[in-house]
Design an enzyme around this catalytic site. Structure first.
Site, PDB file in Angstrom:
ATOM      1  N   GLU A   1      -0.626  -5.864  -4.488  1.00 14.14           N
ATOM      2  CA  GLU A   1      -1.976  -5.675  -3.965  1.00 14.14           C
ATOM      3  C   GLU A   1      -2.940  -5.220  -5.049  1.00 14.14           C
ATOM      4  O   GLU A   1      -4.101  -5.621  -5.066  1.00 14.14           O
ATOM      5  CB  GLU A   1      -1.959  -4.671  -2.802  1.00 14.14           C
ATOM      6  CG  GLU A   1      -1.251  -5.180  -1.548  1.00 14.14           C
ATOM      7  CD  GLU A   1       0.268  -5.167  -1.638  1.00 14.14           C
ATOM      8  OE1 GLU A   1       0.810  -4.531  -2.572  1.00 14.14           O
ATOM      9  OE2 GLU A   1       0.931  -5.791  -0.785  1.00 14.14           O
TER      10      GLU A   1
ATOM     11  N   HIS B   1       2.354  -0.676  10.327  1.00 14.95           N
ATOM     12  CA  HIS B   1       1.716  -1.930  10.743  1.00 14.95           C
ATOM     13  C   HIS B   1       0.666  -1.621  11.799  1.00 14.95           C
ATOM     14  O   HIS B   1       0.410  -2.430  12.681  1.00 14.95           O
ATOM     15  CB  HIS B   1       2.733  -2.935  11.288  1.00 14.95           C
ATOM     16  CG  HIS B   1       3.739  -3.387  10.266  1.00 14.95           C
ATOM     17  ND1 HIS B   1       4.884  -2.699   9.985  1.00 14.95           N
ATOM     18  CD2 HIS B   1       3.739  -4.465   9.432  1.00 14.95           C
ATOM     19  CE1 HIS B   1       5.559  -3.328   9.042  1.00 14.95           C
ATOM     20  NE2 HIS B   1       4.891  -4.399   8.697  1.00 14.95           N
TER      21      HIS B   1
HETATM   22  C1  TPP Z   1       3.027  -3.061  -0.135  1.00 17.86           C
HETATM   23  C2  TPP Z   1       3.454  -4.117   0.824  1.00 17.86           C
HETATM   24  N1  TPP Z   1       2.835  -5.319   0.817  1.00 17.86           N
HETATM   25  C3  TPP Z   1       3.187  -6.275   1.702  1.00 17.86           C
HETATM   26  C4  TPP Z   1       4.159  -6.058   2.624  1.00 17.86           C
HETATM   27  C5  TPP Z   1       4.522  -7.127   3.649  1.00 17.86           C
HETATM   28  N2  TPP Z   1       5.840  -7.682   3.356  1.00 17.86           N
HETATM   29  C6  TPP Z   1       6.940  -7.205   3.969  1.00 17.86           C
HETATM   30  S1  TPP Z   1       8.321  -7.917   3.397  1.00 17.86           S
HETATM   31  C7  TPP Z   1       7.490  -8.913   2.339  1.00 17.86           C
HETATM   32  C8  TPP Z   1       8.244  -9.847   1.439  1.00 17.86           C
HETATM   33  C9  TPP Z   1       9.252  -9.149   0.579  1.00 17.86           C
HETATM   34  O1  TPP Z   1      10.010 -10.046  -0.161  1.00 17.86           O
HETATM   35  P1  TPP Z   1      11.179  -9.578  -1.118  1.00 17.86           P
HETATM   36  O2  TPP Z   1      10.794  -8.342  -1.837  1.00 17.86           O
HETATM   37  O3  TPP Z   1      11.586 -10.735  -1.946  1.00 17.86           O
HETATM   38  O4  TPP Z   1      12.364  -9.141  -0.135  1.00 17.86           O
HETATM   39  P2  TPP Z   1      13.186 -10.040   0.896  1.00 17.86           P
HETATM   40  O5  TPP Z   1      12.425 -10.023   2.171  1.00 17.86           O
HETATM   41  O6  TPP Z   1      13.299 -11.401   0.321  1.00 17.86           O
HETATM   42  O7  TPP Z   1      14.500  -9.365   1.063  1.00 17.86           O
HETATM   43  C10 TPP Z   1       6.117  -8.679   2.460  1.00 17.86           C
HETATM   44  C11 TPP Z   1       5.077  -9.410   1.716  1.00 17.86           C
HETATM   45  C12 TPP Z   1       4.771  -4.788   2.604  1.00 17.86           C
HETATM   46  N3  TPP Z   1       5.743  -4.465   3.477  1.00 17.86           N
HETATM   47  N4  TPP Z   1       4.405  -3.854   1.714  1.00 17.86           N
END
Ligand code: TPP
Ligand code: MG
Lengths: 444, 325
Positions: free
Chosen positions: B60, B130
């Site tokens: 972000e 959320h």
């Molecule tokens: C600071 C923040 N930004 C956005 C999100 C929304 N979000 C939750 S999970 C995710 C994707 C995460 O992907 P990754 O780190 O590759 O983990 P995976 O789900 O593949 O295990 C996002 C964008 C969040 N939880 N926290």
């Protein structure tokens, strides 16, 4: 201002009675003085002719180092049939640990399947599966000591199960009932357990990474030989906190294992739109720490890599970065539908590369697992999971008081007042707040 | 006119902006091919290509830092933060950079081209991370505009104005209403002013004020009160910063009573700022203390979400207290 001070040297007659014409120059000369002292101290501690802290190689060739200069191989040990490759490392995994790892993965598969179904039925609000990454998470947890701390992202329920988190506890958390250790405050799968050294999950991504460095630093101060493992996705590794965390850990020599789960996706964003370098592993090198890439579908390889990493981290008080390569077979979460961004063919292709089956094949080859017993155990576990679900589902919700506890150690006056007003309000409209008033709900 | 929900209305406003401004860019986590986790940017990449509508890495502070630079260069930069709860890694870029770009440079540079879209608010079983309504943190930052649509129609017009505006805007989208709010929305572009609150129902006895999803709540409370013969004036503030003191003050001078409702916790919320200002503007006209109906001073809960929320019954009770004072 005194010119000698400006040069950062300690003046010969530095007594506090020195004449400073006005406040401001007094202030600035103090600062310079402090910096001067510090400078001379640092000179003694550091290599005096390498203030930039770099490798001192020189060249007359004008050329850039290639962005692909580091091409990091994937460490693996066994093939899809559970057969060790020729020339593979020796496996130090004993039978009991191997069985415990397998049982954990088997349990998590069944739990994940059941809980996603429960979400589909509207019994819980949300769920996330570990599908495809069970080996990476379970084997890494198995290579640790129970005193070691776990900081996870959210897809690491298998590590918690390996530590001994009870089926009932998983259920209580998912149903946010009064027996949930987190008092029903967080969405499903945000587990945490002090007794099991598993830090409570926080949704904001990447925040656990620098925290893990700090926690491990504390463990180093304790001197009990403990360390911390920190899990995160390849997506979360883009967050500023990742970079902050690795640098802090490296500079301050914290015994922490950074375990990057590169599963190809961050929700819909493919790894190819997440970063351009060679995965996450190459970044460890950039921050000055030992790094390795491991096949996250290969239980044996993950186990050996983490075991070695742990030994090294604790012995030398240094962080290590491990990048595990697997595929997020499931949807990101119960709120996600991957058909919007990837093909069924792609998924089917990776479904064949199943970490649980691969390890199962290995165990069968070792004569450590009876296939028939395995099948009947699965049936038993399915029944246990369903029974636990039904039980947790009807456990009462947390008490209304839990709304205001733990904001601070003690409930402050203003919150007490807000709670009293809330209770009076609920007493007036009990049918609108059935969960806390015990009344039957409204029809609308 | 067409029937649209709020997501479609937002999508339509973005579509038009991308057409009108050949350099406008829409970007954020998952907004590209997939069209965003709520599908607000659905179809945009297909229409305008990957160089103008794209996924960003998951960072972000990077999204907002990049957006500041892009906006300074003259591009209409429309950045999405996936959930308002995840805007905090970008806090520094927004508070120290976005908000101060123009002032610190003596207007040599500005990021008036920037719009930050972000879903906010509770009532969706989202728990701590959320559900938050973080407007108060940003309302304390001169230089930002904070805009809150209450329905589909407002969303399209206010977003269009936010994109047109030459000041940076944080556009808070009430995600609880994304699909629930359906209404007639013009297919073509229209603007709704950013500096005007809207009186959505006239009344004489008490003024009710809210923004975003909370407007629906005070409307519901007003309906209950009307049945008891209490005449409510209902105002949607629409822009939280800078806010329309005049419309609110005029209403309170007429009714003598004010109830402000916000989703966020009570202490330090924007309702407090409004109370202080209206108290000094309308002191001699007030018939009862200004009341705030807000979330409790706790993190946003999950199991007791219903109890926690500033719902219509709590607003209704406040109305009764106010008129019986
Ligand atoms: C600071 C923040 N930004 C956005 C999100 C929304 N979000 C939750 S999970 C995710 C994707 C995460 O992907 P990754 O780190 O590759 O983990 P995976 O789900 O593949 O295990 C996002 C964008 C969040 N939880 N926290
Ligand atoms: Mg991932």
């Amino acid at each position: 201002m005194n010119p000698t001070l400006r040069k950062g040297k300690v003046p010969p007659n530095n007594n506090n009675q020195a004449v400073y014409p006005d406040r401001e120059s007094f202030y600035w000369s103090k600062i310079t003085l402090v910096m001067g002292l510090r400078g001379s101290l640092m000179g003694k501690l550091n290599n005096i002719d390498n203030p930039n802290n770099i490798t001192k190689e020189e060249t007359l060739k004008l050329e850039f180092i290639s962005e692909n200069a580091l091409s990091i191989p994937v460490f693996k040990m066994m093939d899809a049939d559970g057969e060790l490759y020729d020339g593979a490392c020796h496996s130090s995994l004993d039978k009991d640990t191997a069985i415990k790892i397998y049982e954990t993965m088997r349990f998590i598969r069944i739990l994940d399947e059941r809980m996603l179904a429960a979400q589909r039925q509207g019994r819980i609000s949300f769920y996330m599966q570990c599908l495809g990454e069970e080996a990476a998470v379970t084997a890494s947890a198995a290579a640790l000591e129970s005193q070691d701390m776990i900081f996870a992202q959210y897809r690491e329920q298998a590590a918690l199960a390996y530590r001994g988190f009870e089926l009932e506890q998983f259920m209580h958390q998912n149903f946010s009932n009064s027996k949930d250790l987190g008092k029903g405050r967080q969405m499903p799968i945000h587990y945490g357990s002090n007794a099991l050294n598993y830090m409570t999950i926080s949704s904001p991504l990447g925040t656990q990474i620098p925290q893990a460095a700090g926690y491990a630093y504390g463990q180093k101060l304790d001197g009990n030989g403990g360390c911390t493992i920190c899990y995160f996705g390849e997506g979360a590794a883009s967050e500023g906190d990742f970079h902050a965390g690795l640098n802090m850990a490296a500079v301050h020599k914290a015994p922490v294992i950074f375990f990057a789960r590169n599963n190809g996706y961050a929700i819909s964003t493919p790894a190819s739109e997440q970063f351009k370098g060679d995965g996450i592993a190459c970044r460890g090198v950039g921050y000055g720490m030992k790094s390795i890439r491991v096949d996250g579908v290969d239980t044996l390889a993950v186990y050996e890599a983490v075991k070695l990493a742990r030994e090294y981290a604790v012995k030398n008080n240094e962080p290590i970065l491990i990048e595990s390569i697997a595929y997020r077979l499931a949807a990101h979460s119960s709120s996600d539908d991957p058909t919007g961004y990837r093909s069924k063919d792609e998924e089917e292709n990776f479904r064949l590369n199943c970490p649980v089956n691969r390890f199962r094949n290995y165990l069968i080859k070792q004569n450590w697992l009876d296939e028939q017993e395995d099948e009947s155990s699965k049936e038993t576990i399915r029944k246990e999971v369903l029974a636990a679900l039904k039980k947790a589902e009807v456990v009462e919700k947390p008490s209304l008081e839990d709304l205001i506890t733990d904001v601070y150690e003690e409930v402050p006056q203003h919150l007490r007042k807000q709670m009293d007003e809330l209770k009076a309000h609920i007493a007036k409209y009990p049918e609108h707040y059935p969960a806390s008033s015990g009344a039957k709900g409204e029809n609308h | 006119m067409a029937k649209m929900n709020m997501l479609q209305a937002i999508n339509s406003a973005l579509m038009i902006a991308l057409e009108e401004h050949p350099k406008a860019c829409v970007f954020g986590e998952d907004v590209g091919y997939f069209g965003g986790v709520f599908r607000a940017t659905s179809g945009l990449q297909e229409t305008f290509g990957k160089s103008r509508v794209f996924n960003t890495p998951l960072v972000e502070q990077g999204i907002l830092g990049f957006a500041n630079g892009l906006a300074a260069q003259g591009v209409k930069a429309i950045a999405e933060i996936q959930f308002a709860d995840y805007i905090f890694p970008a806090f520094d870029q927004i508070v120290n950079e976005t908000a101060k770009f123009r002032y610190r440079s003596g207007n040599e540079f500005n990021v008036g081209n920037l719009v930050i879209r972000t879903p906010y608010g509770g009532g969706i079983a989202g728990g701590l991370y959320h559900s938050q309504s973080p407007e108060a943190y940003f309302a304390h930052t001169p230089g930002l505009k904070l805009v809150f649509p209450r329905n589909a129609y407002q969303a399209k017009g206010l977003l269009a104005s936010s994109i047109e505006a030459n000041d940076p805007v944080i556009f808070f989208e009430p995600k609880r209403l994304y699909r629930a709010s359906v209404g007639e929305v013009p297919e073509e572009k229209y603007l709704i002013p950013l500096d005007k609150a809207e009186i959505i129902k006239g009344g004489n006895d008490v003024t009710l004020l809210a923004w975003g999803a909370q407007v629906e709540i005070i409307e519901k409370a007003a309906e209950m009160a009307e049945k008891q013969g209490i005449s409510c004036e209902v105002i949607d503030l629409r822009t939280v910063l800078p806010w329309d003191v005049e419309t609110v003050a005029n209403s309170v001078i007429k009714t003598g009573r004010l109830i402000i409702s916000q989703e966020a916790p009570l202490t330090g919320g924007f309702a407090s700022e409004i109370s202080a200002t209206i108290q000094s503007e309308c002191f001699l006209h007030l018939e009862s203390p200004i009341d705030r109906v807000c979330g409790l001073d706790t993190p946003y809960p999950l199991a007791q979400e219903k109890e926690y929320m500033a719902d219509h019954l709590k607003v209704y009770e406040a109305i009764l207290r106010s008129v019986q004072y």
